[in-house]
Design a protein around this motif. Structure first.
Motif, PDB file in Angstrom:
ATOM      1  N   PRO A 239       2.037  29.696  29.739  1.00 24.57           N
ATOM      2  CA  PRO A 239       3.482  29.488  29.546  1.00 24.57           C
ATOM      3  C   PRO A 239       3.899  29.808  28.108  1.00 24.57           C
ATOM      4  O   PRO A 239       3.057  30.008  27.223  1.00 24.57           O
ATOM      5  N   ASN A 240       5.201  29.847  27.870  1.00 27.14           N
ATOM      6  CA  ASN A 240       5.710  29.848  26.509  1.00 27.14           C
ATOM      7  C   ASN A 240       5.245  28.559  25.832  1.00 27.14           C
ATOM      8  O   ASN A 240       5.297  27.486  26.438  1.00 27.14           O
ATOM      9  N   MET A 241       4.796  28.663  24.567  1.00 24.62           N
ATOM     10  CA  MET A 241       4.209  27.487  23.937  1.00 24.62           C
ATOM     11  C   MET A 241       4.631  27.348  22.485  1.00 24.62           C
ATOM     12  O   MET A 241       4.740  28.330  21.752  1.00 24.62           O
ATOM     13  N   LEU A 242       4.863  26.101  22.081  1.00 26.37           N
ATOM     14  CA  LEU A 242       5.064  25.727  20.684  1.00 26.37           C
ATOM     15  C   LEU A 242       3.996  24.714  20.324  1.00 26.37           C
ATOM     16  O   LEU A 242       3.875  23.666  20.971  1.00 26.37           O
ATOM     17  N   VAL A 243       3.201  25.033  19.304  1.00 20.95           N
ATOM     18  CA  VAL A 243       2.109  24.172  18.860  1.00 20.95           C
ATOM     19  C   VAL A 243       2.402  23.758  17.424  1.00 20.95           C
ATOM     20  O   VAL A 243       2.734  24.600  16.578  1.00 20.95           O
ATOM     21  N   THR A 244       2.294  22.463  17.123  1.00 16.04           N
ATOM     22  CA  THR A 244       2.567  21.977  15.772  1.00 16.04           C
ATOM     23  C   THR A 244       1.399  21.150  15.244  1.00 16.04           C
ATOM     24  O   THR A 244       0.651  20.554  16.015  1.00 16.04           O
ATOM     25  N   THR A 245       1.273  21.130  13.910  1.00 19.04           N
ATOM     26  CA  THR A 245       0.226  20.331  13.281  1.00 19.04           C
ATOM     27  C   THR A 245       0.637  20.010  11.843  1.00 19.04           C
ATOM     28  O   THR A 245       1.654  20.501  11.350  1.00 19.04           O
ATOM     29  N   GLY A 246      -0.165  19.188  11.186  1.00 13.27           N
ATOM     30  CA  GLY A 246       0.031  18.864   9.779  1.00 13.27           C
ATOM     31  C   GLY A 246      -1.247  19.167   9.020  1.00 13.27           C
ATOM     32  O   GLY A 246      -2.344  18.812   9.462  1.00 13.27           O
ATOM     33  N   LEU A 247      -1.116  19.820   7.877  1.00  9.15           N
ATOM     34  CA  LEU A 247      -2.290  20.229   7.115  1.00  9.15           C
ATOM     35  C   LEU A 247      -3.168  19.045   6.730  1.00  9.15           C
ATOM     36  O   LEU A 247      -4.392  19.156   6.697  1.00  9.15           O
ATOM     37  N   HIS A 248      -2.555  17.899   6.462  1.00  9.34           N
ATOM     38  CA  HIS A 248      -3.316  16.746   5.981  1.00  9.34           C
ATOM     39  C   HIS A 248      -3.638  15.739   7.076  1.00  9.34           C
ATOM     40  O   HIS A 248      -4.007  14.598   6.775  1.00  9.34           O
ATOM     41  N   ASP A 249      -3.504  16.143   8.315  1.00  7.35           N
ATOM     42  CA  ASP A 249      -3.760  15.239   9.433  1.00  7.35           C
ATOM     43  C   ASP A 249      -5.197  14.726   9.376  1.00  7.35           C
ATOM     44  O   ASP A 249      -6.143  15.513   9.349  1.00  7.35           O
ATOM     45  N   SER A 250      -5.350  13.403   9.376  1.00  2.64           N
ATOM     46  CA  SER A 250      -6.687  12.808   9.347  1.00  2.64           C
ATOM     47  C   SER A 250      -7.180  12.435  10.736  1.00  2.64           C
ATOM     48  O   SER A 250      -8.350  12.086  10.896  1.00  2.64           O
ATOM     49  N   GLN A 251      -6.309  12.501  11.738  1.00  2.08           N
ATOM     50  CA  GLN A 251      -6.706  12.105  13.083  1.00  2.08           C
ATOM     51  C   GLN A 251      -7.090  13.306  13.946  1.00  2.08           C
ATOM     52  O   GLN A 251      -8.098  13.271  14.647  1.00  2.08           O
ATOM     53  N   VAL A 252      -6.255  14.323  13.911  1.00  5.37           N
ATOM     54  CA  VAL A 252      -6.609  15.596  14.557  1.00  5.37           C
ATOM     55  C   VAL A 252      -6.525  16.648  13.459  1.00  5.37           C
ATOM     56  O   VAL A 252      -5.432  16.984  13.003  1.00  5.37           O
ATOM     57  N   GLN A 253      -7.674  17.163  13.047  1.00  2.00           N
ATOM     58  CA  GLN A 253      -7.692  18.102  11.930  1.00  2.00           C
ATOM     59  C   GLN A 253      -6.908  19.368  12.272  1.00  2.00           C
ATOM     60  O   GLN A 253      -6.934  19.851  13.410  1.00  2.00           O
ATOM     61  N   TYR A 254      -6.230  19.919  11.266  1.00  2.00           N
ATOM     62  CA  TYR A 254      -5.354  21.081  11.472  1.00  2.00           C
ATOM     63  C   TYR A 254      -6.069  22.243  12.165  1.00  2.00           C
ATOM     64  O   TYR A 254      -5.454  23.051  12.872  1.00  2.00           O
ATOM     65  N   TRP A 255      -7.388  22.363  11.927  1.00  2.00           N
ATOM     66  CA  TRP A 255      -8.083  23.550  12.438  1.00  2.00           C
ATOM     67  C   TRP A 255      -8.210  23.554  13.962  1.00  2.00           C
ATOM     68  O   TRP A 255      -8.425  24.607  14.544  1.00  2.00           O
TER      69      TRP A 255
ATOM     70  N   GLY B  29       0.833  -1.197   0.000  1.00  2.00           N
ATOM     71  CA  GLY B  29       0.000   0.000   0.000  1.00  2.00           C
ATOM     72  C   GLY B  29       0.868   1.248   0.000  1.00  2.00           C
ATOM     73  O   GLY B  29       1.939   1.279   0.614  1.00  2.00           O
ATOM     74  N   VAL B  30       0.407   2.310  -0.674  1.00  2.00           N
ATOM     75  CA  VAL B  30       1.150   3.565  -0.765  1.00  2.00           C
ATOM     76  C   VAL B  30       0.239   4.740  -0.420  1.00  2.00           C
ATOM     77  O   VAL B  30      -0.895   4.824  -0.909  1.00  2.00           O
ATOM     78  N   ASP B  31       0.745   5.630   0.436  1.00  2.00           N
ATOM     79  CA  ASP B  31       0.064   6.884   0.768  1.00  2.00           C
ATOM     80  C   ASP B  31       1.029   8.028   0.452  1.00  2.00           C
ATOM     81  O   ASP B  31       2.144   8.059   0.971  1.00  2.00           O
ATOM     82  N   THR B  32       0.627   8.957  -0.394  1.00  2.00           N
ATOM     83  CA  THR B  32       1.498  10.076  -0.773  1.00  2.00           C
ATOM     84  C   THR B  32       0.977  11.411  -0.257  1.00  2.00           C
ATOM     85  O   THR B  32       1.501  12.460  -0.621  1.00  2.00           O
ATOM     86  N   LEU B  33      -0.055  11.373   0.584  1.00  2.00           N
ATOM     87  CA  LEU B  33      -0.642  12.615   1.089  1.00  2.00           C
ATOM     88  C   LEU B  33      -0.586  12.728   2.612  1.00  2.00           C
ATOM     89  O   LEU B  33      -0.740  13.809   3.163  1.00  2.00           O
ATOM     90  N   SER B  34      -0.364  11.608   3.286  1.00  2.00           N
ATOM     91  CA  SER B  34      -0.371  11.546   4.750  1.00  2.00           C
ATOM     92  C   SER B  34      -1.776  11.664   5.327  1.00  2.00           C
ATOM     93  O   SER B  34      -1.956  12.124   6.450  1.00  2.00           O
ATOM     94  N   ARG B  35      -2.773  11.211   4.566  1.00  2.00           N
ATOM     95  CA  ARG B  35      -4.135  11.133   5.094  1.00  2.00           C
ATOM     96  C   ARG B  35      -4.477   9.693   5.483  1.00  2.00           C
ATOM     97  O   ARG B  35      -5.607   9.374   5.795  1.00  2.00           O
ATOM     98  N   ARG B  36      -3.486   8.803   5.399  1.00  2.00           N
ATOM     99  CA  ARG B  36      -3.660   7.391   5.716  1.00  2.00           C
ATOM    100  C   ARG B  36      -4.703   6.721   4.824  1.00  2.00           C
ATOM    101  O   ARG B  36      -5.425   5.828   5.250  1.00  2.00           O
ATOM    102  N   LYS B  37      -4.768   7.199   3.597  1.00  2.00           N
ATOM    103  CA  LYS B  37      -5.591   6.563   2.566  1.00  2.00           C
ATOM    104  C   LYS B  37      -4.633   5.923   1.569  1.00  2.00           C
ATOM    105  O   LYS B  37      -4.001   6.601   0.769  1.00  2.00           O
ATOM    106  N   TYR B  38      -4.523   4.608   1.666  1.00  2.00           N
ATOM    107  CA  TYR B  38      -3.521   3.883   0.890  1.00  2.00           C
ATOM    108  C   TYR B  38      -4.121   3.279  -0.384  1.00  2.00           C
ATOM    109  O   TYR B  38      -5.274   2.827  -0.396  1.00  2.00           O
ATOM    110  N   THR B  39      -3.310   3.251  -1.427  1.00  2.00           N
ATOM    111  CA  THR B  39      -3.651   2.558  -2.658  1.00  2.00           C
ATOM    112  C   THR B  39      -2.876   1.243  -2.690  1.00  2.00           C
ATOM    113  O   THR B  39      -1.649   1.229  -2.589  1.00  2.00           O
TER     114      THR B  39
END
Length: 709
Positions: A636-652, A168-178
Motif C-alpha cells: 500500500p501507500n505508506m508513511l513511516v516515521t521515527t526519531g533519531l534519538h529513540d531509545s525504545q525502537v532504534q531509528y535504524w 528530572g530533565v531530559d533534553t535529548l529524548s533518550r529518556r535519560k533524566y538528570t
C-alpha cells in the motif's frame, strides 16, 4: 453557453494541474540506499542483511541517508503543505491555549498545572491552604526549555515539609533524566546533578534523603536504586539495591500512606518488592515476597495490613489479598476479593472508609466502591459501550470524595468528584473544544464484533459523523496496538475531529495482545500466539469491508511502536486490503533486535516475544518479523516515521525496513519516510509542535482520498 465553456476549460485546467503534479512526483526519484552484505547466522540459519550498516549512528553516510529520505519526503508532500498548515491551525484552534488542570490538595497545598496562550510547555504551581491564596510557581517549563530542540520535565516530587522539590530533565529524548533539587523557599536550584536516571525519585521522611533509580549506560535498563543525601557528592551516593537479572527493571516510590519507601522489580511475568519505613532511611530494605517466576503482585499499605493485588493461585484475572505488616510472605496472604473469570482486577485506591476497585468486564471499565465496614458496595454507573473511565489523582485518605476521569469517543474528557457516601457527582471540568464547530450530538459511536479466523469475536469501537451511509465508499482509519497487555480504550480526541469532519470513520480494533477482554486476551497474543494479533487485525479489516463501512480503496491502517510491528506484519500478509498505512516508530526488525542484548529494552522483552537464542522462538519470530518477510509484491501507500534519538525502537529499524521495501516492492505507490532529527520515541516535546506531526499524518491520508481542504 459562455458559463458552460468556462466550466469545461476550468475542468481541463484542474485535470492538467493534477496531471502535472503526478508527473512531477514521477520525476522525483526516491533515495537508493547502498547495500553492504552482512551475514547473520544462528541455529544453522543464515540471514543476509544488506542494510545492517545503518546501525552505525555516528556514520556520516547514515545521517546523509536519513536526510535524503527527509528531503524526498519534503518534495513528495510539497503539494500538501498548505493542507498541513490548515490542519495544524484547525487542531490548534480547538485547544484552549490558556488552560489549566483541576487542582488537587496534598499536604496542605493545592497543586495545579496551567498553560499560557501561545506557549508550548506547562507551568507548575501551587497555592497554600486554599485556592484564593497567591500562586507559587514551581516551574515555568517554557523558560526552562528555551534554547532546546527537545525538553521534558518530569518526576516532580515535593519533600514532606513542602520546602524542596526534586525534578528530572531530559533534553535529548533518550529518556535519560538528570535529577536536581530546587529550594522552594529561596528559588535556588542546588548544584548537585544526578545523571542518567529515570527522572523519578522519592523522599524519605527526613526531608534530606532521596532515593532514585539509575539506568545502565548502554541498555538504558533501570537497574540500580541509590540513596542521595542533600549536600553530598552524587558520585558517592550509596547503592541500596542492584537488579542483576537483565530481564528485570527496578523503580522506587512511596506508599500512599507515606509510611513506606518501596522498591519494585519487575519483568513481563514476575514482580518483587522491598519495603522500608520512610522515617528510617538508614535502615535495611526487607523483601516483601521473594520473586517466583510467574508470580505477579503489587502492594498498598493501609493500617495494620498490606493489600496485595496478585495472580497467586492461578488467578489469571488477578485477585485482592491482604497480609499483616510483619508477615508479608505469600503463605500469610488471605483473600479479600477472590478471583473471577469474567472480571479483570486492574487497580485499587484505598481510603479511610472505602476500598475503590478498578475492574474491567466484557471490555468495559468499572469503578466499584466497597465500604470497609461491609455495610454496602456499588458501582459508579456508565451508560454506553465506547467510554473510558479511570480513577484520577486521589492523595487524600480521610475523605468521601473520589476523583475520576471520564470520556468517550463522542464526549470530551470530564474530571468528576464523586461522593462515595451520597453517590452525587460534581463535574469539576469538561474539556473545552474551541472553534465553535463542535457539537457532540453530530457524532455517533458503536461497538461491533468481528469474527477472527479461529472463531474468536474481536471487539471494535467506532466513531463517525451521523448521517454516513454504509455503502463501502467511506474512508476509514483503523488503529490498534496489541502488545504488552496494553489496552487502547475508546477515548475522545479533538485532533481526530479533523478526520471525522471530512468524512472518515475511526475504528479502534481491540485485538489480542492487549487486555481489553481480560488477562487471557493478552496471553493469546504473545510468544507463540503472537500471530493472533496480526490475523485479528486483518480479520477486523475484512469485516469492516464486508459490512460496507469501507472498502480496500478507502481503508487505512495505523499503529506505532509495537503497533508499528503490527503494521509491518499486516502489509506483508494482506497488503491488498489497504490503500494507505501509517507506521510510527515501528518495531519491525524483531529478530535482529531481540538477538542483540546491548540494545535498550531487549532483555526485558523475552517474555513478550520470546528469546530467539532459543531455536523454537527464532523460527516463530522469523515467520512474522516484518523486515525479514519483505518480498517482491505490491504494498500500500505508506508513511513511516521515527526519531533519531529513540531509545525504545532504534531509528535504524524503520530506516532499514524502508530501504528494503524500496528495493523489493513491485508497485508505484507512495513510500515516505520521515525522521525527526531532534526527537525520540514520543516525538516532539511541545504541545503544538506535536500537532504538526499529526497534521503530516492526516494530510497523507486526506491526500490519498483526494480531499484537499
Amino acid at each position: 453557453m459562455k458559463y458552460l465553456i468556462f466550466i469545461i476549460l476550468f475542468g481541463n485546467f484542474t485535470f492538467a494541474l493534477a496531471q502535472k503534479q503526478n508527473d512531477l512526483k514521477k520525476e522525483i526519484l526516491p533515495p537508493k540506499a547502498k547495500k553492504i552484505e552482512k551475514k547473520l547466522e544462528i541455529h544453522g540459519d543464515v540471514r543476509v542483511d544488506n542494510y545492517y550498516w545503518m546501525n552505525e549512528r555516528e556514520n556520516p553516510e547514515v545521517t546523509n541517508y536519513l536526510n535524503e529520505e527527509n528531503e524526498y519526503n519534503e518534495q513528495m508532500t510539497a503539494h500538501t503543505k498548505q493542507l498541513q498548515e490548515e490542519l495544524f491551525n484547525e487542531m490548534k484552534g480547538r485547544i484552549k491555549e490558556d488552560d489549566k488542570s483541576v487542582p488537587y490538595k496534598l499536604n496542605g497545598y493545592w497543586y495545579l498545572t496551567r498553560f499560557e496562550k501561545g506557549k508550548d510547555y506547562p507551568i507548575y504551581s501551587r497555592k497554600k491552604r486554599d485556592l484564593q491564596a497567591g500562586e507559587e510557581v514551581l516551574f515555568n517549563v517554557n523558560e526552562m526549555a528555551e534554547g532546546f530542540d527537545y525538553y521534558s520535565l518530569g518526576g516532580l516530587n515535593v519533600s514532606p515539609d513542602n520546602k524542596l522539590v526534586a525534578f528530572g530533565v531530559d533534553t535529548l529524548s533518550r529518556r535519560k533524566y538528570t535529577i536536581q533539587v530546587k529550594n522552594l523557599e529561596t528559588g535556588e536550584i542546588y548544584d548537585e546533578k544526578i545523571e542518567n536516571t529515570t527522572g523519578g525519585s522519592t523522599w524519605a521522611a527526613d526531608n534530606k534523603t532521596l532515593f532514585y533509580s539509575k539506568k545502565d549506560e548502554t541498555t538504558l535498563r533501570p537497574y540500580r536504586i541509590y540513596k542521595h543525601v542533600l549536600g553530598t557528592d552524587p558520585a558517592k551516593d550509596e547503592l541500596v539495591f542492584e537488579e542483576t537479572d537483565e530481564t528485570f527493571g527496578t523503580y522506587v516510590y512511596k506508599s500512599k500512606s507515606r509510611e513506606y519507601i518501596i522498591i519494585g522489580s519487575g519483568s513481563t511475568l514476575t514482580t518483587e518488592y522491598r519495603i522500608l519505613k520512610a522515617d528510617n532511611p538508614e535502615g535495611e530494605f526487607k523483601v516483601f515476597q521473594p520473586r517466583e517466576r510467574g508470580l505477579e503482585y503489587s502492594i498498598s499499605h493501609y493500617g495494620d495490613h498490606f493489600y496485595v493485588l496478585t495472580n497467586k493461585d492461578k488467578a489469571v484475572n488477578f485477585k485482592l489479598m491482604k497480609t499483616p505488616l510483619d508477615k508479608t510472605e505469600k503463605e500469610h496472604w488471605v483473600d479479600v476479593i477472590p478471583h473471577r473469570e469474567d472480571y479483570l482486577l486492574e487497580d485499587i485506591d484505598i481510603f479511610k472508609k472505602y476500598l475503590v476497585v478498578s475492574e474491567r468486564n466484557n471490555g468495559l471499565n468499572k469503578i466499584r466502591i466497597i465500604r470497609w465496614d461491609n455495610s454496602g458496595e456499588h458501582y459508579i454507573p456508565f451508560d454506553n459501550e465506547t467510554y473510558t473511565a479511570y480513577t484520577s489523582i486521589n492523595p487524600a485518605f480521610d475523605t468521601d470524595i473520589l476523583r475520576y476521569t471520564y470520556n468517550s469517543l463522542t464526549t470530551p474528557t470530564s474530571v468528576v468528584d464523586y461522593n462515595m457516601e451520597t453517590k452525587e457527582k460534581t463535574v469539576l471540568k469538561e474539556q473545552e473544544v474551541l472553534g465553535g464547530k463542535f457539537n457532540k450530538e453530530n457524532y455517533t459511536s458503536e461497538r461491533i464484533w468481528a469474527t477472527a479466523e479461529d472463531g474468536t469475536k474481536i471487539p471494535v469501537s467506532l466513531v463517525y459523523r451521523k448521517g454516513i451511509k454504509l455503502d463501502g465508499t467511506n474512508p476509514l482509519l483503523q488503529y490498534a496496538y496489541g502488545s504488552y497487555g496494553s489496552t487502547i480504550d475508546p477515548y475522545f480526541s479533538t485532533v481526530r475531529l479533523s478526520l471525522l469532519d471530512r468524512g472518515f470513520i475511526y475504528a479502534i480494533a481491540h485485538i489480542r495482545g492487549g487486555e481489553y477482554l481480560g488477562r487471557n486476551w493478552y496471553e493469546d497474543g504473545k510468544l507463540f500466539s503472537k500471530c493472533n494479533t496480526f490475523t485479528d487485525y486483518i480479520d477486523v479489516s475484512k469485516y469492516l469491508i464486508e459490512q460496507k463501512y469501507t472498502s480496500p480503496d478507502h481503508l487505512y491502517a495505523m499503529g506505532g511502536s509495537a503497533g508499528g510491528l503490527l503494521m509491518g506484519a499486516v502489509v506483508n500478509m494482506a497488503p491488498e486490503l489497504y490503500n494507505g498505512v501509517i507506521a510510527a516508530v515501528p518495531f519491525v526488525d524483531v529478530v535482529t533486535t531481540m538477538l542483540d542484548d546491548s540494545i535498550p529494552l531487549t532483555t526485558g522483552e523475552y517474555d513478550e516475544w520470546g528469546n530467539p537464542n532459543n531455536k523454537e522462538y527464532y523460527d516463530y519470530m522469523m515467520s512474522y518479523s516484518p523486515y525479514d518477510n519483505v518480498v517482491a509484491q505490491d504494498y500500500p501507500n505508506m508513511l513511516v516515521t521515527t526519531g533519531l534519538h529513540d531509545s525504545q525502537v532504534q531509528y535504524w529499524e524503520p530506516a532499514k525496513w524502508v530501504a528494503k521495501l524500496r528495493e523489493l516492492k513491485t508497485d508505484n505507490n507512495i513510500l515516505l519516510f520521515h525522521t525527526n532529527m531532534e526527537a525520540g520515541h514520543g516525538g516532539a516535546s511541545g504541545r503544538f509542535e506535536a500537532l504538526r506531526e499529526v497534521a503530516e499524518e492526516y494530510a497523507f491520508l486526506l491526500d490519498l482520498e483526494g480531499i484537499r481542504e
